[in-house]
Design an enzyme around this catalytic site. Structure first.
Site, PDB file in Angstrom:
ATOM      1  N   CYS A  79      -4.263   3.163  12.278  1.00  0.00           N
ATOM      2  CA  CYS A  79      -4.057   3.109  13.731  1.00  0.00           C
ATOM      3  C   CYS A  79      -5.339   2.692  14.431  1.00  0.00           C
ATOM      4  O   CYS A  79      -6.436   2.906  13.927  1.00  0.00           O
ATOM      5  CB  CYS A  79      -3.652   4.474  14.257  1.00  0.00           C
ATOM      6  SG  CYS A  79      -2.231   5.174  13.447  1.00  0.00           S
TER       7      CYS A  79
ATOM      8  N   ARG B 280      -6.483  -3.859  10.928  1.00  0.00           N
ATOM      9  CA  ARG B 280      -6.415  -2.548  10.282  1.00  0.00           C
ATOM     10  C   ARG B 280      -5.008  -2.242   9.773  1.00  0.00           C
ATOM     11  O   ARG B 280      -4.815  -1.311   9.013  1.00  0.00           O
ATOM     12  CB  ARG B 280      -6.814  -1.464  11.286  1.00  0.00           C
ATOM     13  CG  ARG B 280      -8.247  -1.574  11.757  1.00  0.00           C
ATOM     14  CD  ARG B 280      -8.485  -0.652  12.933  1.00  0.00           C
ATOM     15  NE  ARG B 280      -8.339   0.740  12.563  1.00  0.00           N
ATOM     16  CZ  ARG B 280      -9.334   1.528  12.209  1.00  0.00           C
ATOM     17  NH1 ARG B 280     -10.554   1.062  12.178  1.00  0.00           N
ATOM     18  NH2 ARG B 280      -9.125   2.778  11.905  1.00  0.00           N
TER      19      ARG B 280
ATOM     20  N   TRP C 277       0.245   2.967  12.980  1.00  0.00           N
ATOM     21  CA  TRP C 277       0.716   2.768  11.603  1.00  0.00           C
ATOM     22  C   TRP C 277       1.428   4.054  11.243  1.00  0.00           C
ATOM     23  O   TRP C 277       0.810   5.108  11.147  1.00  0.00           O
ATOM     24  CB  TRP C 277      -0.479   2.509  10.686  1.00  0.00           C
ATOM     25  CG  TRP C 277      -0.118   2.094   9.303  1.00  0.00           C
ATOM     26  CD1 TRP C 277       0.254   0.838   8.894  1.00  0.00           C
ATOM     27  CD2 TRP C 277      -0.107   2.911   8.136  1.00  0.00           C
ATOM     28  NE1 TRP C 277       0.492   0.847   7.538  1.00  0.00           N
ATOM     29  CE2 TRP C 277       0.277   2.101   7.039  1.00  0.00           C
ATOM     30  CE3 TRP C 277      -0.385   4.248   7.883  1.00  0.00           C
ATOM     31  CZ2 TRP C 277       0.392   2.576   5.745  1.00  0.00           C
ATOM     32  CZ3 TRP C 277      -0.268   4.729   6.586  1.00  0.00           C
ATOM     33  CH2 TRP C 277       0.113   3.896   5.535  1.00  0.00           C
TER      34      TRP C 277
ATOM     35  N   ASN D  10      -5.097   8.915  16.618  1.00  0.00           N
ATOM     36  CA  ASN D  10      -5.193   8.503  15.206  1.00  0.00           C
ATOM     37  C   ASN D  10      -5.376   9.759  14.384  1.00  0.00           C
ATOM     38  O   ASN D  10      -6.131  10.647  14.777  1.00  0.00           O
ATOM     39  CB  ASN D  10      -6.410   7.603  14.964  1.00  0.00           C
ATOM     40  CG  ASN D  10      -6.250   6.233  15.571  1.00  0.00           C
ATOM     41  OD1 ASN D  10      -5.207   5.921  16.143  1.00  0.00           O
ATOM     42  ND2 ASN D  10      -7.283   5.420  15.455  1.00  0.00           N
ATOM     43  N   GLY D  11      -4.758   9.804  13.205  1.00  0.00           N
ATOM     44  CA  GLY D  11      -4.907  10.975  12.344  1.00  0.00           C
ATOM     45  C   GLY D  11      -3.581  11.703  12.203  1.00  0.00           C
ATOM     46  O   GLY D  11      -2.519  11.160  12.530  1.00  0.00           O
TER      47      GLY D  11
ATOM     48  N   GLU E  22      -9.038  -4.979 -11.279  1.00  0.00           N
ATOM     49  CA  GLU E  22      -9.241  -5.500  -9.930  1.00  0.00           C
ATOM     50  C   GLU E  22      -8.443  -6.795  -9.730  1.00  0.00           C
ATOM     51  O   GLU E  22      -7.841  -7.004  -8.674  1.00  0.00           O
ATOM     52  CB  GLU E  22     -10.743  -5.718  -9.685  1.00  0.00           C
ATOM     53  CG  GLU E  22     -11.124  -6.347  -8.367  1.00  0.00           C
ATOM     54  CD  GLU E  22     -10.681  -5.557  -7.132  1.00  0.00           C
ATOM     55  OE1 GLU E  22     -10.208  -4.426  -7.259  1.00  0.00           O
ATOM     56  OE2 GLU E  22     -10.783  -6.128  -6.027  1.00  0.00           O
TER      57      GLU E  22
ATOM     58  N   LYS F  85      -5.589  -7.248  -6.890  1.00  0.00           N
ATOM     59  CA  LYS F  85      -5.628  -8.323  -5.890  1.00  0.00           C
ATOM     60  C   LYS F  85      -4.293  -9.042  -5.845  1.00  0.00           C
ATOM     61  O   LYS F  85      -3.747  -9.294  -4.784  1.00  0.00           O
ATOM     62  CB  LYS F  85      -6.728  -9.354  -6.200  1.00  0.00           C
ATOM     63  CG  LYS F  85      -8.158  -8.978  -5.922  1.00  0.00           C
ATOM     64  CD  LYS F  85      -8.522  -8.827  -4.477  1.00  0.00           C
ATOM     65  CE  LYS F  85      -8.208  -7.454  -3.975  1.00  0.00           C
ATOM     66  NZ  LYS F  85      -9.133  -6.402  -4.161  1.00  0.00           N
TER      67      LYS F  85
ATOM     68  N   GLU G 247      -1.305  -6.760  -4.461  1.00  0.00           N
ATOM     69  CA  GLU G 247      -1.323  -6.335  -3.053  1.00  0.00           C
ATOM     70  C   GLU G 247      -1.045  -7.471  -2.085  1.00  0.00           C
ATOM     71  O   GLU G 247      -0.510  -7.247  -1.012  1.00  0.00           O
ATOM     72  CB  GLU G 247      -2.596  -5.576  -2.692  1.00  0.00           C
ATOM     73  CG  GLU G 247      -3.860  -6.382  -2.609  1.00  0.00           C
ATOM     74  CD  GLU G 247      -5.076  -5.525  -2.264  1.00  0.00           C
ATOM     75  OE1 GLU G 247      -4.979  -4.598  -1.452  1.00  0.00           O
ATOM     76  OE2 GLU G 247      -6.148  -5.803  -2.823  1.00  0.00           O
TER      77      GLU G 247
ATOM     78  N   HIS H 259      -0.804  -1.540 -27.962  1.00  0.00           N
ATOM     79  CA  HIS H 259      -0.268  -0.181 -27.929  1.00  0.00           C
ATOM     80  C   HIS H 259       0.881  -0.053 -26.929  1.00  0.00           C
ATOM     81  O   HIS H 259       1.238   1.045 -26.531  1.00  0.00           O
ATOM     82  CB  HIS H 259      -1.378   0.816 -27.595  1.00  0.00           C
ATOM     83  CG  HIS H 259      -2.475   0.830 -28.617  1.00  0.00           C
ATOM     84  ND1 HIS H 259      -2.319   1.353 -29.874  1.00  0.00           N
ATOM     85  CD2 HIS H 259      -3.730   0.321 -28.578  1.00  0.00           C
ATOM     86  CE1 HIS H 259      -3.440   1.199 -30.568  1.00  0.00           C
ATOM     87  NE2 HIS H 259      -4.313   0.563 -29.797  1.00  0.00           N
TER      88      HIS H 259
ATOM     89  N   LYS I 246      -6.078  -1.642   6.196  1.00  0.00           N
ATOM     90  CA  LYS I 246      -7.440  -1.911   5.756  1.00  0.00           C
ATOM     91  C   LYS I 246      -8.186  -0.623   5.444  1.00  0.00           C
ATOM     92  O   LYS I 246      -8.924  -0.535   4.483  1.00  0.00           O
ATOM     93  CB  LYS I 246      -8.175  -2.728   6.828  1.00  0.00           C
ATOM     94  CG  LYS I 246      -9.618  -3.088   6.462  1.00  0.00           C
ATOM     95  CD  LYS I 246      -9.652  -4.010   5.261  1.00  0.00           C
ATOM     96  CE  LYS I 246     -11.057  -4.311   4.783  1.00  0.00           C
ATOM     97  NZ  LYS I 246     -11.040  -4.790   3.374  1.00  0.00           N
TER      98      LYS I 246
END
Ligand code: M6R
Length: 610
Positions: free
Chosen positions: A2, A27, A74, A100-101, A483, A487, A490, A506, A605
């Site tokens: 947010c 964000r 958000w 926010n929160g 990584e 990438k 996402e 395995h 973000k």
């Protein structure tokens, strides 16, 4: 996540709030809204979706106001829709709150307020705030006092801004666990969750600490704690420019940030390498360097890409300092009652410096007496400020949700920390010097790899319709495999897994057929022969192979389908090079699929809630 922006001054706040909210779009959010106060009156406008839709709505209203607050939400409690969007308000619709929160005890507070006759119209936790504040206003308190008293009843996290028709000369703002800053202008002041929202208006910034509450007037402000203690706040001059935040001619922030890496990693090592002594100089660690080198154990706590950097850090630290090093997902670490002993040092790696789980694990570790060190990119962020000491990565603002340049800068800082400790312990000056020399060559080598952009785009064209990907690497390149897979998934929404190459047999080998591309990270190092065997295993099952290999390797082309040739470096620094083609591959596949690369679905973000 947010975003918050607020304005008080002589100008019309509406365009200022909208531009601020646009700056916060990176964000991640799902709805937006503003509330403005004028002539002891007010107006609220909200909508689901983009800030540009809110702007369209506002155009026909021709609002003019000198005081207002705006928010991008958000969703955490309640679906993303117009009703649940912020600002939230009291029953008289004359008091507005953006938050926010997460209010953890909102159910209890809500029940209490409902008993007093307050009606709730949204599914959010945040809606308790305007009603709670209103309940204190009704007892004759000022707005400031009412917000302060309310926050004493709240459990959870918040960054809030509040405006009230009956006190139209101020914004009240407060924080606990969610970032908030005050921007100081000439006859105007701003509040924001992120300096980028207000940077075009002022560079004079006051950072709020947890428990701070401020009254912001157009020409001054005052600060207290929510427990009513007077406090002095320092004004900081920000050096970051808006140019740094803009896309700089690239079609996406992510591509700009990938391309910036020669410069960003150079900035991360600038002035920090002592070539003659074969070590590093890290101002932020000077006071703790001895304790750090004497650590019995190092723990690295982080999330996502920062966790992957931490895993590379483990390989670095254990190889060269011989200090046992563990890497923990911050979300697990904070809740599993970890064993923390005297002599343990814990690093908290975070680009944003605001990740809720990493911040909570930092607080828990500090409480248990560990030496808590931050590795953050955002200056003045919560983790940076809460740590006992730390190092900034200096990668510059990273706007794309997919972390790229922050990762390579984290690796640079981890290699500098390794040098610092190792030279105090077992590493010879000769070895130290050779690592320092190699490190200084990394920016040019990254620039060389970036020239392969067109070739990598062609490979992306071939694989853009793949449904699954496997990323395989060994040693230092195992975290890079993780990584690379992160990438891709996402931003392209293609399922991808990263594995240590030897683990393939395995289990994952069962997935291999002609439709399963495998990306091998196979530079010429001590595990090269082993990884070639793994490549053969995939080839035998008709899997398609992309290899990131050394320039000097002429044999690998005969086995694999596509090769991306990169310069050589020493093993400890290899991830700084091998990750670059994987970032570009993910980027081009996502672009070719027509996806929103900078703001992938469901992602934010900065993950400031659990
Ligand atoms: O800001 P932080 O480094 O603490 O963020 C941690 C993760 O949320 C972040 O790395 C995330 O995994 C990125 N989207 C990866 O690209």
């Amino acid at each position: 996540m947010c975003g918050i922006v607020g304005y008080i001054g002589d100008k019309n706040c509406v365009p200022i709030l909208i531009n601020g909210l646009k700056r916060l779009e990176y964000r991640g959010y799902d709805s937006a809204g503003i509330a403005v106060i004028f002539d002891h009156n007010s107006q609220i406008v909200k909508n689901k979706g983009k800030v540009s839709l809110l702007e369209d709505k506002l155009e026909s209203l021709h609002l003019f106001s000198n005081l207002g607050i705006g928010h991008t939400r958000w969703a955490t409690h309640g679906i993303p829709n117009e009703l649940n969007a912020h600002p939230h308000f009291n029953s008289e619709k004359n008091l507005y709150v953006i938050h926010n929160g997460i209010i953890e005890n909102y159910q209890t507070l809500k029940k209490g307020l409902q008993k007093l006759g307050y009606e709730f119209i949204t599914q959010t936790d945040s809606e308790v705030l305007p009603h709670l504040i209103d309940s204190f206003l009704k007892k004759g308190n000022s707005l400031f006092k009412s917000v302060q008293l309310s926050l004493n009843e709240v459990e959870g996290t918040y960054g809030i801004a509040v405006v009230y028709e009956k006190e139209p000369d101020k914004i009240i703002a407060a924080r606990k666990g969610s970032p908030l800053v005050l921007g100081i202008g000439e006859n105007e002041n701003f509040v924001a969750s992120d300096v980028s929202a207000i940077l075009s208006h002022t560079k004079q910034i006051v950072y709020l600490e947890d428990g701070d509450i401020i009254q912001v007037f157009k020409d001054h402000f005052s600060a207290k704690t929510i427990l009513d203690k007077d406090i002095e706040k320092e004004i900081h001059e920000i050096t970051m420019t808006l140019d740094e935040i803009d896309k700089g001619g690239y079609s996406h922030f992510m591509l700009k940030e990938i391309m910036e890496q020669p410069e960003s990693v150079r900035n991360s090592m600038r002035g920090r390498i002592l070539f003659d002594e074969g070590t590093s100089k890290l101002g932020g660690l000077e006071n703790v360097a001895e304790a750090l080198a004497a650590s019995n154990r190092i723990i690295i706590s982080a999330c996502g890409t920062s966790w992957h950097a931490g895993l590379v850090g483990k390989y670095m630290l254990e190889q060269f300092t011989r200090i046992p090093t563990e890497v923990e997902y911050a979300s697990e670490f904070r809740y599993r009652n970890p064993i923390i002993n005297k002599g343990d040092t814990i690093f908290f790696i975070s680009q944003s410096g605001e990740t809720a789980d990493t911040l909570a694990s930092l607080k828990e570790s500090k409480m248990r007496g560990a030496l808590a060190l931050g590795i953050c990119n955002v200056v003045g962020s919560s983790i940076a400020r809460e740590s006992n000491a730390g190092v900034y990565t200096h990668a510059g603002p990273e706007i794309g949700v997919a972390s790229t340049k922050a990762f390579t800068s984290q690796l640079v800082v981890l290699s500098l920390i390794t040098l610092l400790i190792a030279r105090k312990k077992y590493m010879s000056i000769v070895d130290g010097k050779s690592i320092a020399e190699e490190l200084s060559k990394i920016p040019d080598k990254i620039a060389e790899i970036l020239k392969l952009n067109d070739q990598i785009e062609e490979i992306a064209e071939v694989f853009k319709e793949a449904k699954n990907f496997l990323y395989l690497g060994r040693g230092y390149n195992f975290p890079v495999a993780l990584e690379g897979a992160l990438k891709l998934k996402e931003i392209s929404y293609i399922h991808a897994e990263g594995y240590p190459a030897a683990e393939m047999k395995h289990g994952p080998i069962a997935l291999i057929d002609e439709n399963m591309p495998a990306v091998f990270i196979a530079p010429k190092d001590s595990t090269y022969d082993k990884i070639i065997s793994n490549i053969q295993e995939v080839k035998a099952r008709r899997g398609k192979i992309i290899a990131v290999a050394s320039q000097c390797d002429n044999e690998i082309d005969k086995i694999v389908d596509y090769t991306i040739k990169i310069p050589d470096t020493i093993r400890i620094l290899m991830p700084l090079l091998t990750v670059i083609p994987l970032q570009l591959l993910a980027y081009h596949i996502a672009v070719k699929k027509g996806l929103n690369v900078d703001q992938p679905r469901n992602l934010a973000k900065s993950v400031t809630v659990e």
